[in-house]
Design a protein around this motif. Sequence first.
Motif, mmCIF file in Angstrom:
data_model
loop_
_atom_site.group_PDB
_atom_site.id
_atom_site.type_symbol
_atom_site.label_atom_id
_atom_site.label_comp_id
_atom_site.label_asym_id
_atom_site.label_seq_id
_atom_site.Cartn_x
_atom_site.Cartn_y
_atom_site.Cartn_z
ATOM 1 N N LEU A 1 0.834 -1.205 0.000
ATOM 2 C CA LEU A 1 0.000 0.000 0.000
ATOM 3 C C LEU A 1 0.870 1.258 0.000
ATOM 4 O O LEU A 1 0.632 2.192 -0.771
ATOM 5 N N ALA B 1 -0.229 -9.948 -1.498
ATOM 6 C CA ALA B 1 -0.815 -8.629 -1.245
ATOM 7 C C ALA B 1 -0.424 -7.656 -2.355
ATOM 8 O O ALA B 1 -1.251 -6.894 -2.857
ATOM 9 N N ASP C 1 0.319 -8.423 -5.363
ATOM 10 C CA ASP C 1 -0.319 -8.823 -6.618
ATOM 11 C C ASP C 1 -1.759 -8.343 -6.724
ATOM 12 O O ASP C 1 -2.268 -8.184 -7.831
ATOM 13 N N VAL C 2 -2.436 -8.166 -5.592
ATOM 14 C CA VAL C 2 -3.853 -7.779 -5.668
ATOM 15 C C VAL C 2 -4.090 -6.335 -5.250
ATOM 16 O O VAL C 2 -5.223 -5.897 -5.189
ATOM 17 N N THR C 3 -3.023 -5.581 -4.950
ATOM 18 C CA THR C 3 -3.210 -4.166 -4.653
ATOM 19 C C THR C 3 -3.449 -3.418 -5.954
ATOM 20 O O THR C 3 -2.604 -3.447 -6.833
ATOM 21 N N PRO C 4 -4.623 -2.760 -6.111
ATOM 22 C CA PRO C 4 -4.827 -2.026 -7.360
ATOM 23 C C PRO C 4 -3.766 -0.930 -7.488
ATOM 24 O O PRO C 4 -3.341 -0.409 -6.473
ATOM 25 N N THR D 1 -0.302 -11.395 -13.375
ATOM 26 C CA THR D 1 -0.747 -12.699 -12.910
ATOM 27 C C THR D 1 -0.794 -12.721 -11.385
ATOM 28 O O THR D 1 0.165 -12.299 -10.734
ATOM 29 N N VAL D 2 -1.894 -13.205 -10.820
ATOM 30 C CA VAL D 2 -1.981 -13.345 -9.367
ATOM 31 C C VAL D 2 -1.022 -14.459 -8.936
ATOM 32 O O VAL D 2 -1.061 -15.555 -9.488
ATOM 33 N N ASP E 1 -4.232 -19.059 -12.100
ATOM 34 C CA ASP E 1 -4.595 -17.773 -12.683
ATOM 35 C C ASP E 1 -4.296 -17.732 -14.182
ATOM 36 O O ASP E 1 -5.024 -17.134 -14.960
ATOM 37 N N LEU F 1 -8.199 -15.584 -11.308
ATOM 38 C CA LEU F 1 -8.583 -15.544 -9.894
ATOM 39 C C LEU F 1 -9.275 -14.228 -9.566
ATOM 40 O O LEU F 1 -8.783 -13.445 -8.751
ATOM 41 N N VAL G 1 -10.067 -13.319 -5.778
ATOM 42 C CA VAL G 1 -8.895 -12.873 -5.017
ATOM 43 C C VAL G 1 -8.603 -11.418 -5.339
ATOM 44 O O VAL G 1 -8.363 -10.584 -4.464
ATOM 45 N N ARG G 2 -8.636 -11.110 -6.640
ATOM 46 C CA ARG G 2 -8.367 -9.743 -7.085
ATOM 47 C C ARG G 2 -9.397 -8.775 -6.508
ATOM 48 O O ARG G 2 -9.060 -7.680 -6.078
ATOM 49 N N GLY H 1 -8.758 -8.117 -2.852
ATOM 50 C CA GLY H 1 -7.654 -7.170 -2.716
ATOM 51 C C GLY H 1 -8.068 -5.769 -3.092
ATOM 52 O O GLY H 1 -7.736 -4.800 -2.408
ATOM 53 N N ALA H 2 -8.842 -5.663 -4.190
ATOM 54 C CA ALA H 2 -9.255 -4.342 -4.648
ATOM 55 C C ALA H 2 -10.177 -3.679 -3.640
ATOM 56 O O ALA H 2 -10.093 -2.470 -3.417
ATOM 57 N N TYR I 1 -7.685 -2.964 -0.283
ATOM 58 C CA TYR I 1 -6.633 -1.981 -0.540
ATOM 59 C C TYR I 1 -7.181 -0.761 -1.277
ATOM 60 O O TYR I 1 -6.732 0.359 -1.062
ATOM 61 N N GLY I 2 -8.169 -0.986 -2.159
ATOM 62 C CA GLY I 2 -8.764 0.142 -2.873
ATOM 63 C C GLY I 2 -9.473 1.089 -1.927
ATOM 64 O O GLY I 2 -9.377 2.309 -2.064
#
Lengths: 182, 245
Positions: free
Chosen positions: A18, A61, A63-66, A71-72, B20, B26, B29-30, B33-34, B37-38
């Motif tokens: 983050l 974390a 990988d999925v933080t916008p 690829t995850v 994935d 996935l 999962v995304r 996270g979004a 964290y978003g």
Amino acid sequence: MSVVGLVLTVLMVLVAPLAQVLLVNRSPWGGPDLVVLAVVWLALARGPVWGCVAGLVAGLAADVTPPADGTVGRTALVLSVTGLLVGRLRDGGRPYEGASAGRPLLVGGLGAALGTVLQVAAAVALGDEPWRSALAGPPAAPSSWAALTLAWTVALGAVVGARAARRRSSESTPSPVGPRRV
Amino acid sequence: MRRALVLLVLAASVLLVVIDRAVTPLAPVREAGASVYGAVQSAVGTAARAFGGEERLRELERENAALRARLLSSGTRSVARLGVPAGHQGVAAHVVGLGRGQSVTIDAGASSGVDRDVTVLNADGLVGKVAWAGASTASVSLITDAGSSIGARMAGSGELGVVTGVPGEGLRLSLFDPNAPLAVGDQVVTLGSAGGRPYVAGVPIGTVAALESAPGAATRTALVRPAARLSALALVAVIVPRPER
């Protein structure tokens, strides 16, 4: 290992991606890869198993933080390997007491370089982005972003290594003696 | 025991990548996270902007986005006729996070009607398109991304071409007619896609900065400087399909 220490560890691993997206990537002078540094720190402070688990969690974390859209599991794989190797390197030599003071610096810097380079390599190898865009960095970054990131991360990785070593040697509880089988 | 744990961790990460890439994306999962964290990114962005009349600012921004969408649809610009397809509207959003590549996070998502493959622009020109929309945030891939390619039209001559992203350098324009007139300073605007997705017509992309001459090439190429300052993005507008009532 105290509860506070555990909470701080988890927090550090989860907040690093983050902080990267919110602060470091805005910098026009490039900046370190905080996620790699967090993994290197944990591997040096607590050993290969911790480093490996921290790499998985921190990498996932990241990988999925916008706005990440690769690829995850890509960064998770790279950083768990990095954490494992850094921890093994730490335990590979003699213990720190009486050992050369340069070793932790070297291992920290080496681990940081490994994590940074492997991330770019994995992005290119999995076809997420061509190598030119993997090296170009955020929109605000100068054209030498990849080199800057590497320099920042390695320098701070060495600092992290020295800190972790000092912390370990000052810990009152001796580490469990026995053959490390990892 | 410890060896087993390490092997388990490594196997888990390999499995994630394989699933994935080869089995199924996935998305859950995304999305998780979004959403986590978003939400934090949006909150930090809001807090950072909360110095001064935030409420009034919000109101003005909403109005600004609506006006911009209306301007685009009215074709009153001096450049080629701008067309937003009927039934589209502008949504104001802020850039709240920067990725490591040519992508940014904005603080508007599916709850405001933002969908994937819609136009993102600001007051100066085209910014990019939405690559992935979460619940309250969306990832925007910028026009300088390596995978970006935009149908383009020269503002003066009307010649057609394609603008592709060159990471680290900017944009490259290829005109279909190798003998088309082209000069430094010429304006490039979007040609527009069918239904306005991903790109609506007539949005300024940039100006020609340098000509590239390759003798015998089938197309005319030039480097283009983006009209929008992509290194200092703050407020953007997203052109979204109007929700059916």
